[in-house]
Design a protein around this motif. Structure first.
Motif, mmCIF file in Angstrom:
data_model
loop_
_atom_site.group_PDB
_atom_site.id
_atom_site.type_symbol
_atom_site.label_atom_id
_atom_site.label_comp_id
_atom_site.label_asym_id
_atom_site.label_seq_id
_atom_site.Cartn_x
_atom_site.Cartn_y
_atom_site.Cartn_z
ATOM 1 N N THR A 228 0.753 -1.113 0.066
ATOM 2 C CA THR A 228 0.066 0.083 0.129
ATOM 3 C C THR A 228 1.028 1.252 0.056
ATOM 4 O O THR A 228 0.609 2.240 -0.649
ATOM 5 C CB THR A 228 -0.853 0.194 1.123
ATOM 6 O OG1 THR A 228 -1.845 -1.075 1.133
ATOM 7 C CG2 THR A 228 -1.861 1.259 1.223
ATOM 8 N N ALA A 229 1.988 1.247 0.825
ATOM 9 C CA ALA A 229 2.628 2.364 0.763
ATOM 10 C C ALA A 229 3.584 2.689 -0.244
ATOM 11 O O ALA A 229 3.747 3.784 -0.925
ATOM 12 C CB ALA A 229 3.854 2.303 2.070
ATOM 13 N N THR A 230 4.081 1.627 -1.020
ATOM 14 C CA THR A 230 4.722 1.819 -2.449
ATOM 15 C C THR A 230 3.744 2.321 -3.290
ATOM 16 O O THR A 230 4.057 3.128 -4.233
ATOM 17 C CB THR A 230 5.060 0.241 -2.979
ATOM 18 O OG1 THR A 230 6.066 -0.242 -1.812
ATOM 19 C CG2 THR A 230 5.794 0.327 -3.979
ATOM 20 N N LEU A 231 2.547 1.640 -3.579
ATOM 21 C CA LEU A 231 1.491 2.377 -4.445
ATOM 22 C C LEU A 231 1.053 3.778 -4.000
ATOM 23 O O LEU A 231 0.869 4.653 -5.166
ATOM 24 C CB LEU A 231 0.291 1.410 -4.497
ATOM 25 C CG LEU A 231 0.532 0.058 -4.889
ATOM 26 C CD1 LEU A 231 -0.925 -0.780 -5.010
ATOM 27 C CD2 LEU A 231 0.841 0.062 -6.554
ATOM 28 N N ALA A 232 1.177 4.379 -2.907
ATOM 29 C CA ALA A 232 0.744 5.535 -2.482
ATOM 30 C C ALA A 232 1.809 6.354 -3.114
ATOM 31 O O ALA A 232 1.689 7.739 -3.214
ATOM 32 C CB ALA A 232 0.849 5.874 -0.987
ATOM 33 N N LEU A 233 3.065 6.284 -3.021
ATOM 34 C CA LEU A 233 4.233 6.897 -3.773
ATOM 35 C C LEU A 233 3.664 7.120 -5.104
ATOM 36 O O LEU A 233 4.157 8.033 -5.662
ATOM 37 C CB LEU A 233 5.512 6.313 -3.556
ATOM 38 C CG LEU A 233 5.879 6.188 -2.225
ATOM 39 C CD1 LEU A 233 7.408 5.441 -2.056
ATOM 40 C CD2 LEU A 233 6.210 7.544 -1.418
ATOM 41 N N VAL A 234 3.232 6.268 -5.891
ATOM 42 C CA VAL A 234 2.979 6.439 -7.096
ATOM 43 C C VAL A 234 1.936 7.190 -7.614
ATOM 44 O O VAL A 234 1.793 8.069 -8.331
ATOM 45 C CB VAL A 234 3.138 5.008 -7.956
ATOM 46 C CG1 VAL A 234 2.783 4.980 -9.501
ATOM 47 C CG2 VAL A 234 4.380 4.191 -7.675
ATOM 48 N N ASP A 235 0.618 6.643 -6.884
ATOM 49 C CA ASP A 235 -0.439 7.182 -7.102
ATOM 50 C C ASP A 235 -1.589 6.751 -6.081
ATOM 51 O O ASP A 235 -1.829 5.606 -5.688
ATOM 52 C CB ASP A 235 -1.169 6.645 -8.552
ATOM 53 C CG ASP A 235 -2.602 7.337 -8.534
ATOM 54 O OD1 ASP A 235 -3.279 7.960 -7.975
ATOM 55 O OD2 ASP A 235 -3.127 7.111 -9.720
ATOM 56 N N PRO A 236 -1.649 7.859 -5.075
ATOM 57 C CA PRO A 236 -2.510 7.611 -3.909
ATOM 58 C C PRO A 236 -3.868 6.804 -4.149
ATOM 59 O O PRO A 236 -4.101 5.948 -3.367
ATOM 60 C CB PRO A 236 -2.965 8.775 -3.325
ATOM 61 C CG PRO A 236 -1.777 9.896 -4.064
ATOM 62 C CD PRO A 236 -1.508 9.175 -5.206
ATOM 63 N N GLU A 237 -4.539 6.789 -5.476
ATOM 64 C CA GLU A 237 -5.828 5.981 -5.863
ATOM 65 C C GLU A 237 -5.477 4.570 -6.040
ATOM 66 O O GLU A 237 -6.242 3.542 -5.433
ATOM 67 C CB GLU A 237 -6.245 6.579 -6.983
ATOM 68 C CG GLU A 237 -6.769 8.016 -6.906
ATOM 69 C CD GLU A 237 -7.583 8.644 -7.884
ATOM 70 O OE1 GLU A 237 -7.827 7.615 -8.987
ATOM 71 O OE2 GLU A 237 -8.031 9.729 -7.942
ATOM 72 N N LEU A 238 -4.313 4.304 -6.213
ATOM 73 C CA LEU A 238 -3.828 2.787 -6.489
ATOM 74 C C LEU A 238 -3.689 2.246 -5.073
ATOM 75 O O LEU A 238 -3.960 0.938 -4.846
ATOM 76 C CB LEU A 238 -2.498 2.656 -7.338
ATOM 77 C CG LEU A 238 -2.461 2.991 -8.687
ATOM 78 C CD1 LEU A 238 -1.293 2.970 -9.227
ATOM 79 C CD2 LEU A 238 -3.570 2.338 -9.577
ATOM 80 N N ALA A 239 -3.384 2.690 -4.063
ATOM 81 C CA ALA A 239 -3.039 2.366 -2.609
ATOM 82 C C ALA A 239 -4.391 1.776 -2.142
ATOM 83 O O ALA A 239 -4.397 0.590 -1.412
ATOM 84 C CB ALA A 239 -2.670 3.282 -1.667
ATOM 85 N N VAL B 162 1.844 -6.297 -4.776
ATOM 86 C CA VAL B 162 3.281 -5.497 -4.676
ATOM 87 C C VAL B 162 3.750 -5.784 -3.305
ATOM 88 O O VAL B 162 5.172 -5.966 -3.217
ATOM 89 C CB VAL B 162 2.949 -4.022 -4.753
ATOM 90 C CG1 VAL B 162 4.206 -3.320 -4.277
ATOM 91 C CG2 VAL B 162 2.377 -3.558 -6.146
ATOM 92 N N GLY B 163 3.152 -6.117 -2.332
ATOM 93 C CA GLY B 163 3.905 -6.325 -1.001
ATOM 94 C C GLY B 163 4.319 -7.858 -1.069
ATOM 95 O O GLY B 163 5.447 -8.097 -0.410
ATOM 96 N N VAL B 164 3.859 -8.595 -1.618
ATOM 97 C CA VAL B 164 4.389 -10.125 -1.837
ATOM 98 C C VAL B 164 5.910 -9.753 -2.867
ATOM 99 O O VAL B 164 6.692 -10.615 -2.354
ATOM 100 C CB VAL B 164 3.479 -11.036 -2.609
ATOM 101 C CG1 VAL B 164 4.140 -12.285 -3.024
ATOM 102 C CG2 VAL B 164 2.211 -11.276 -1.688
#
Length: 497
Positions: free
Chosen positions: A119-130, A139-141
């Protein structure tokens, strides 16, 4: 190469880590940024402006446990750590259960940490993806499998990367702490009374805060499980753990104060999951939220690695002692890491991740699991504190330093952990108790089987501080020390605080 009798395929690589690496590993194990994001909201909601007091008063007994680890490690360098020390100081059954509790706690934590890492990784790219759970889990896996590969290849391949990751997250946290002190718009005015007991009441009890803060400091003891792979570990043992607790204390206190001052408990209550972004925006509009999320992402990555290391080294030691199947003690001939134990922990964690992601109540499963591991942590920390007091009981009265730093402080830490354990049980749900106490009880099965098979683990030699100078040749590389040097080092062991 470090070898011990009974390990299959050789032993762990001696000297893979230095003292500085050990300190970095302890700080990374505490996961300061991740803990700020995961537990500070709960702590602020539980005790409000009294949260700095809870963190301070819970750190004091935790340092006592770190002191216990430091002195126990001087007597026995072993990847099993509490699994070995408790068996030799108290009883093998308690030692096995302490090791089992750590393996279960770390494995379950890997499950709870994987989704937030994605979730944190996706939030860096696009908060909506999180908000897309399936994508965040994938992504976490990916991060989890990468860290499992790093652990399997050996701790020696990533000290520099680990230092950069840990240093970056601490740098970002300290930067935001400094910026927070310059802000004028406050939701509340800071007062030194926040470090006292005047703000505790019926709705904000110290017990409620302690149940959260006690677990927040967990993770620094990864250095004890890496002692066989650390240079001069007998002389420097436990330093990283103490530094890890102190660094975490400073970070946690500063951010609880900043949260109470800048945004207040109401803002946390309205958005507990995203409070760090709100706090970051309040400190540094525009960039603040994203930079703090970056710190959390780095922290999660580092914590995944240190948690895997704790689980696999403990399982390796148990396999070496034949208290679990001996295959877990098998090490890779080139990498000199417990690859079978690493693969087993990774496989179980992945299965649990799949269950939590596909079950209808997956989120609740993760929350209950995280609550349950608090019992495991308090259990094996308490046993470690008691073991130090028992092991050094004959020398406690030789000096005031011995009495305080090896006796009273570790004993106080152990009693505090037992209190947390007892007070946690009525607070947990039935499923959390099943995960906590049920998983601990499950360890009775392999324990009884290995006992009937006659494992030598159940015939331990007592820990003796008077013989601590007889360094194990597996770690020192020079064999036993001459008597004068040994005597000097024994004095150093008992008077280094």
């Amino acid at each position: 190469m470090s070898k011990r009798p009974g390990s299959e395929g050789g032993g762990l690589r001696a000297g893979a880590l230095g003292t500085f690496d050990s300190v970095v590993m302890a700080v990374a194990g505490c996961g300061p940024a991740y803990t700020v994001a995961a537990t500070i909201p709960a702590l602020v909601l539980a005790v409000g402006v009294a949260s700095p007091a809870v963190l301070l008063y819970c750190a004091i007994p935790m340092i006592g446990i770190a002191l216990a680890f430091r002195h126990l490690g001087r007597l026995e360098v072993n990847a099993g750590a509490t699994y070995t020390w408790v068996a030799r100081a108290l009883h093998p059954f308690l030692g096995f259960l302490s090791g089992w509790a750590l393996v279960v706690a770390t494995t379950v934590f890997l499950v709870s940490a994987t989704l937030p890492a994605g979730t944190a990784t996706l939030a860096l790219v696009d908060p909506e993806l999180a908000g897309r759970t399936a994508l965040a889990t994938a992504v976490g896996v990916g991060w989890f499998l990468l860290m499992a590969t790093v652990v399997a290849l050996g701790a020696r391949i990533s000290p520099h990367a680990r230092t950069v990751i840990t240093g970056t997250q601490l740098g970002l946290l300290l930067l935001f702490a400094a910026l927070a002190l310059t802000k004028d718009r406050n939701a509340a005015d800071f007062s030194l009374s926040w470090f006292g007991f005047s703000h505790f009441d019926a709705s904000h009890t110290f017990v409620a805060g302690a149940l959260i803060a006690g677990v927040s400091y967990w993770g620094w003891d990864v250095t004890s499980n890496l002692s066989e792979e650390t240079r001069n570990s007998r002389r420097t043992f436990g330093l990283g753990g103490i530094v890890g607790v102190l660094v975490s204390l400073v970070v946690f206190v500063v951010f609880t104060i900043a949260t109470n001052v800048l945004i207040g408990a109401e803002a946390v209550r309205d958005n507990p999951a995203g409070f760090l972004s709100v706090l970051g925006e309040a400190i540094w509009p525009g960039w603040g939220g994203r930079l703090l999320v970056l710190a959390v992402t780095l922290s999660m990555i580092a914590t995944l690695e240190t948690t895997l290391l704790q689980a696999t080294r403990t399982l390796f030691a148990m396999g070496r002692d034949r208290t679990v199947p001996a295959v877990f003690s098998r090490t890779h001939r080139e990498w000199q890491t417990p690859w079978v134990a690493t693969a087993a922990v990774a496989l179980v964690a992945l299965l649990l991740i799949l269950v939590s992601a596909t079950a209808g109540s997956g989120a609740q499963f993760v929350r209950d699991a995280v609550s349950g591991i608090g019992l495991h942590i308090a259990f094996y920390y308490a046993l470690a504190g008691l073991s130090a007091v028992v092991a050094y009981r004959r020398v406690l009265l030789k000096s005031l330093g011995n009495l305080v730093f090896i006796g009273l402080w570790p004993l106080g830490g152990a009693l505090f952990m037992l209190w947390i354990f007892a007070r946690s049980v009525p607070e947990l749900s039935g499923s959390a108790l099943a995960i906590g106490l049920g998983a601990l009880a499950l360890g009775l099965v392999p324990m009884v089987l290995s006992w009937f098979r006659g494992s030598s683990y159940y015939r331990p030699r007592p820990l003796d501080p008077e013989q601590a100078e007889a360094a194990d040749e597996f770690y020192g590389g020079q064999g036993a020390e001459p008597a004068p040097a040994a005597a000097r080092r024994r004095d150093e062991i008992l008077t280094d605080f």
